[in-house]
Design a protein around this motif. Structure first.
Motif, short mmCIF file in Angstrom:
data_model
loop_
_atom_site.label_atom_id
_atom_site.label_comp_id
_atom_site.label_asym_id
_atom_site.label_seq_id
_atom_site.Cartn_x
_atom_site.Cartn_y
_atom_site.Cartn_z
N UNK A 157 0.94 -1.30 -0.06
CA UNK A 157 0.12 -0.08 -0.09
C UNK A 157 0.90 1.23 0.06
N UNK A 158 0.43 2.37 -0.45
CA UNK A 158 1.13 3.66 -0.41
C UNK A 158 1.29 4.08 0.96
N UNK A 159 2.12 4.79 1.19
CA UNK A 159 2.26 5.47 2.67
C UNK A 159 0.97 6.07 3.00
N UNK A 160 0.48 6.83 2.08
CA UNK A 160 -0.87 7.73 2.53
C UNK A 160 -1.87 6.62 2.52
N UNK A 161 -2.03 5.70 1.88
CA UNK A 161 -3.01 4.67 2.08
C UNK A 161 -3.09 3.85 3.39
N UNK A 162 -1.90 3.70 3.76
CA UNK A 162 -1.55 2.96 4.97
C UNK A 162 -1.98 4.03 6.07
#
Length: 61
Positions: free
Chosen positions: A47-52
């Motif tokens: 997952x992207x850092x933002x999504x996480x």
């Protein structure tokens, strides 16, 4: 070599005391890798850092 082997994996502090029901996470540049500790050879997901961060924020509510 599997790219997952090069990552620094860690388990959640909420993992069971027996260590058999764990999710492992590894941070990489701009991404978070997630896998099942019982199935390390199988693909996990990224997952992207933002999504996480969004996921953790929603779980924490």
């Amino acid at each position: 070599m599997n790219s997952h082997q090069q990552l620094n994996w860690f388990r959640s502090s909420y993992s069971g005391s027996q260590g058999d029901d764990c999710v492992e996470v590894a941070h990489a540049f701009g991404a978070v890798h997630v896998r099942d500790s019982k199935e390390r050879g199988r693909p996990g997901f990224v997952a992207s850092s933002a999504a996480w961060r969004d996921f953790l924020g929603r779980v924490g509510r």
